[in-house]
Scaffold this motif. Sequence first.
Motif: not given
Length: 137
Positions: A96-114
């Motif tokens: 979902s965040l492919k564009a951001e990860l390709e254009t400047g977001v260097h690190a993304l920590s994810i907590e994905a919960k129900t």
Amino acid sequence: TAFATPRQNVGTIDTDQSVFCEASLQRAMSQLAKPVEQSIGSKLSAQFQPVHLEIINESFMHNVPKGAETHFRVVVVSDMFDGMPLVKRHRSVQHSLKAELETGVHALSIEAKTPKQWTDSGHQVGSSPSCMGGFGK
């Protein structure tokens, strides 16, 4: 569902004089200056229809210019994650965040919960690891 960004100063409107108080003006100005954070929030809201969403800019914890939007932690709580393996949850957030990860977001920590996992955790967000200095140090 609106997304929440912790530690923001929420302002009020002085209805007697129809002017924004200083805190409200500062919040509005800071939001204008955070296009990546806003993009992340909009995309995750649209894709996952979360019951809870936090976008935390952790760039200040790293060796980047002041005001940078390069390091983020996201907490996404959604019914869509029910029955989905953790790796698939993370991949779907990254996709979902492919564009951001390709254009400047260097690190993304994810907590994905129900929602159940979020409730069982006591609505706690894990801490991020300390910055190791980057560049292989």
